[in-house]
Design a protein around this motif. Structure first.
Motif, PDB file in Angstrom:
ATOM      1  N   TRP A 271      26.754 -20.749   0.517  1.00  0.00           N
ATOM      2  CA  TRP A 271      26.913 -22.194   0.732  1.00  0.00           C
ATOM      3  C   TRP A 271      27.503 -22.392   2.120  1.00  0.00           C
ATOM      4  N   PHE A 272      27.683 -23.635   2.504  1.00  0.00           N
ATOM      5  CA  PHE A 272      28.208 -23.865   3.850  1.00  0.00           C
ATOM      6  C   PHE A 272      28.989 -25.170   3.936  1.00  0.00           C
ATOM      7  N   GLU A 273      29.764 -25.269   5.003  1.00  0.00           N
ATOM      8  CA  GLU A 273      30.432 -26.532   5.359  1.00  0.00           C
ATOM      9  C   GLU A 273      30.029 -26.793   6.796  1.00  0.00           C
ATOM     10  N   SER A 274      29.650 -28.036   7.101  1.00  0.00           N
ATOM     11  CA  SER A 274      29.193 -28.290   8.459  1.00  0.00           C
ATOM     12  C   SER A 274      29.463 -29.726   8.887  1.00  0.00           C
ATOM     13  N   VAL A 275      29.825 -29.877  10.143  1.00  0.00           N
ATOM     14  CA  VAL A 275      30.019 -31.216  10.710  1.00  0.00           C
ATOM     15  C   VAL A 275      29.173 -31.281  11.981  1.00  0.00           C
ATOM     16  N   GLU A 276      28.309 -32.297  12.045  1.00  0.00           N
ATOM     17  CA  GLU A 276      27.418 -32.410  13.197  1.00  0.00           C
ATOM     18  C   GLU A 276      28.231 -32.469  14.490  1.00  0.00           C
ATOM     19  N   ASN A 277      27.766 -31.737  15.482  1.00  0.00           N
ATOM     20  CA  ASN A 277      28.393 -31.641  16.817  1.00  0.00           C
ATOM     21  C   ASN A 277      29.744 -30.945  16.824  1.00  0.00           C
ATOM     22  N   GLU A 278      30.161 -30.381  15.665  1.00  0.00           N
ATOM     23  CA  GLU A 278      31.429 -29.623  15.642  1.00  0.00           C
ATOM     24  C   GLU A 278      31.199 -28.168  15.268  1.00  0.00           C
ATOM     25  N   GLY A 279      30.290 -27.946  14.320  1.00  0.00           N
ATOM     26  CA  GLY A 279      29.998 -26.563  13.953  1.00  0.00           C
ATOM     27  C   GLY A 279      29.809 -26.377  12.459  1.00  0.00           C
ATOM     28  N   SER A 280      29.498 -25.128  12.090  1.00  0.00           N
ATOM     29  CA  SER A 280      29.208 -24.808  10.685  1.00  0.00           C
ATOM     30  C   SER A 280      29.909 -23.516  10.293  1.00  0.00           C
ATOM     31  N   THR A 281      30.242 -23.429   9.003  1.00  0.00           N
ATOM     32  CA  THR A 281      30.705 -22.150   8.457  1.00  0.00           C
ATOM     33  C   THR A 281      29.855 -21.846   7.232  1.00  0.00           C
ATOM     34  N   PHE A 282      29.213 -20.689   7.256  1.00  0.00           N
ATOM     35  CA  PHE A 282      28.446 -20.239   6.094  1.00  0.00           C
ATOM     36  C   PHE A 282      29.287 -19.228   5.322  1.00  0.00           C
ATOM     37  N   PHE A 283      29.275 -19.352   3.987  1.00  0.00           N
ATOM     38  CA  PHE A 283      30.035 -18.446   3.118  1.00  0.00           C
ATOM     39  C   PHE A 283      29.061 -17.686   2.225  1.00  0.00           C
ATOM     40  N   LEU A 284      29.361 -16.412   2.017  1.00  0.00           N
ATOM     41  CA  LEU A 284      28.535 -15.596   1.123  1.00  0.00           C
ATOM     42  C   LEU A 284      29.460 -14.791   0.217  1.00  0.00           C
ATOM     43  N   THR A 285      29.089 -14.685  -1.053  1.00  0.00           N
ATOM     44  CA  THR A 285      29.870 -13.789  -1.913  1.00  0.00           C
ATOM     45  C   THR A 285      28.938 -12.726  -2.503  1.00  0.00           C
ATOM     46  N   LEU A 286      29.561 -11.614  -2.859  1.00  0.00           N
ATOM     47  CA  LEU A 286      28.811 -10.508  -3.465  1.00  0.00           C
ATOM     48  C   LEU A 286      29.702  -9.831  -4.497  1.00  0.00           C
ATOM     49  N   PRO A 287      29.134  -9.338  -5.576  1.00  0.00           N
ATOM     50  CA  PRO A 287      29.983  -8.638  -6.552  1.00  0.00           C
ATOM     51  C   PRO A 287      30.480  -7.299  -6.010  1.00  0.00           C
ATOM     52  N   LEU A 288      31.746  -6.996  -6.300  1.00  0.00           N
ATOM     53  CA  LEU A 288      32.264  -5.674  -5.911  1.00  0.00           C
ATOM     54  C   LEU A 288      31.649  -4.633  -6.837  1.00  0.00           C
ATOM     55  N   ALA A 289      31.514  -3.416  -6.331  1.00  0.00           N
ATOM     56  CA  ALA A 289      30.982  -2.342  -7.180  1.00  0.00           C
ATOM     57  C   ALA A 289      32.059  -1.949  -8.180  1.00  0.00           C
ATOM     58  N   GLU A 290      31.639  -1.550  -9.373  1.00  0.00           N
ATOM     59  CA  GLU A 290      32.601  -1.064 -10.364  1.00  0.00           C
ATOM     60  C   GLU A 290      33.256   0.184  -9.806  1.00  0.00           C
ATOM     61  N   PRO A 291      34.608   0.268  -9.894  1.00  0.00           N
ATOM     62  CA  PRO A 291      35.235   1.491  -9.380  1.00  0.00           C
ATOM     63  C   PRO A 291      34.777   2.696 -10.195  1.00  0.00           C
ATOM     64  N   ILE A 292      34.483   3.781  -9.494  1.00  0.00           N
ATOM     65  CA  ILE A 292      34.013   4.980 -10.216  1.00  0.00           C
ATOM     66  C   ILE A 292      35.231   5.753 -10.709  1.00  0.00           C
ATOM     67  N   GLU A 293      35.231   6.025 -12.016  1.00  0.00           N
ATOM     68  CA  GLU A 293      36.357   6.775 -12.606  1.00  0.00           C
ATOM     69  C   GLU A 293      36.353   8.196 -12.050  1.00  0.00           C
ATOM     70  N   THR A 294      37.534   8.660 -11.637  1.00  0.00           N
ATOM     71  CA  THR A 294      37.578  10.022 -11.102  1.00  0.00           C
ATOM     72  C   THR A 294      37.169  11.043 -12.158  1.00  0.00           C
ATOM     73  N   ASP A 295      37.515  10.717 -13.455  1.00  0.00           N
ATOM     74  CA  ASP A 295      37.129  11.626 -14.549  1.00  0.00           C
ATOM     75  C   ASP A 295      35.615  11.759 -14.600  1.00  0.00           C
ATOM     76  N   ALA A 296      34.937  10.588 -14.436  1.00  0.00           N
ATOM     77  CA  ALA A 296      33.466  10.587 -14.510  1.00  0.00           C
ATOM     78  C   ALA A 296      32.882  11.447 -13.398  1.00  0.00           C
ATOM     79  N   ILE A 297      33.512  11.374 -12.198  1.00  0.00           N
ATOM     80  CA  ILE A 297      33.007  12.174 -11.071  1.00  0.00           C
ATOM     81  C   ILE A 297      33.178  13.660 -11.397  1.00  0.00           C
ATOM     82  N   GLU A 298      34.381  13.989 -11.929  1.00  0.00           N
ATOM     83  CA  GLU A 298      34.641  15.400 -12.277  1.00  0.00           C
ATOM     84  C   GLU A 298      33.628  15.892 -13.310  1.00  0.00           C
ATOM     85  N   GLN A 299      33.396  15.015 -14.342  1.00  0.00           N
ATOM     86  CA  GLN A 299      32.444  15.400 -15.410  1.00  0.00           C
ATOM     87  C   GLN A 299      31.055  15.632 -14.825  1.00  0.00           C
TER      88      GLN A 299
END
Ligand code: ADP
Length: 278
Positions: free
Chosen positions: A245-273
């Motif tokens: 989404w964005f916020e914008s004012v003509e002749n002043e400027g714009s800011t675009f925002f983006l979100t993304l899901p964080l990756a699930e933390p990998i369990e160290t046990d799972a890595i060892e397994q």
């Protein structure tokens, strides 16, 4: 006329109106389908000749700068470079058109895996800074790594589009500030891209993510574009589980925002397994 025949007439009238509306909608849908089909065919057919043009233009530039070909006058070299830049824009346009077709047909496949968002954004910012001397691109974050679940290539396409727009729609030059934050409660990463350019007029803001939609002031400033980039950005980001989404004012400027899901933390046990299993 009796009240009964009146009622029949009214219901016949509304049935007729419904039929006309139905036919109109069907005709509109068919026109949309034909338009999509045409875009797909045109983009597909353009792909090869455009790639050939780009290949030859780049080969000629390379040969000449390495002194392997005949020496070119300055105007000839400039002409070659203009052809090269135009073909780069044509390739990007063709790819955008093909993406629109892929999206419409449900054929835009994403390959999501955990990756470092900070490294990816830094790479894009460094690459785009090389394309402009008039603007200063800066990256602000207190994080050294932030792992998100995304398709790196498509995410790079989205960021490139949003940052390129920030540059393109600030014709007077100036700073473009990119920031990355983590919201650990909502388990999301948020990226913002802020410019101090021409802004988007209020009345055109609701439609700006539509296909082929451009704001009037973009044309008035003579800034070229197709109105496809933001449409693709929103489709891709939403498929990645995020928002734009964005916020914008003509002749002043714009800011675009983006979100993304964080990756699930990998369990160290799972890595060892996993290591043991291997
Ligand atoms: P385009 O190829 O026209 O740049 P986009 O889909 O990327 O297409 O953007 C759609 C429209 O949104 C642009 O034509 C422009 O009018 C407006 N726009 C996008 N980003 C900005 C920005 N940072 N500042 C001002 N206007 C913008």
């Amino acid at each position: 006329l009796s009240p009964l025949s009146n009622a029949t007439e009214t219901s016949e009238g509304s049935e007729l109106a419904a039929l006309v509306v139905h036919q109109d909608v069907t005709a509109l849908k068919e026109a949309e389908r034909l338009k999509d089909e045409f875009i797909g065919i045109a983009a597909h057919e353009l792909r090869t000749p455009v790639a050939v043009l780009k290949g030859y233009a780049q080969m000629l530039i390379r040969q000449t700068t390495r002194g392997r070909g005949p020496e070119l006058a300055d105007w000839q070299m400039e002409a070659l470079q203009n052809i090269d830049q135009a073909t780069v824009r044509l390739v990007a346009l063709t790819e955008d058109l093909l993406d629109v077709t892929r999206l419409q047909a449900g054929r835009l496949h994403l390959l999501c895996e955990p990756g470092d968002l900070i490294a990816l954004v830094r790479r894009v910012v460094t690459r785009l800074q090389m394309t402009t001397e008039q603007h200063t691109l800066s990256l602000h974050t207190s994080l050294s790594h932030l792992i998100v679940e995304a398709d790196a290539q498509r995410l790079e396409q989205v960021l490139t589009n949003v940052i390129t727009n920030a540059v393109k729609y600030s014709p007077q030059g100036g700073p473009v500030e990119i920031a990355i934050e983590e919201d650990s409660e909502k388990k999301i990463a948020q990226i913002s891209v802020r410019d101090h350019g021409i802004g988007i007029p209020q009345e055109q803001q609701p439609r700006i993510f539509g296909r082929f939609v451009r704001a009037e002031n973009a044309n008035a400033y003579g800034i070229t574009g197709t109105g496809l980039g933001l449409y693709l950005c929103r489709e891709i980001i939403e498929r990645l589980g995020g928002h734009i989404w964005f916020e914008s004012v003509e002749n002043e400027g714009s800011t675009f925002f983006l979100t993304l899901p964080l990756a699930e933390p990998i369990e160290t046990d799972a890595i060892e397994q996993q290591k043991e299993a291997n």
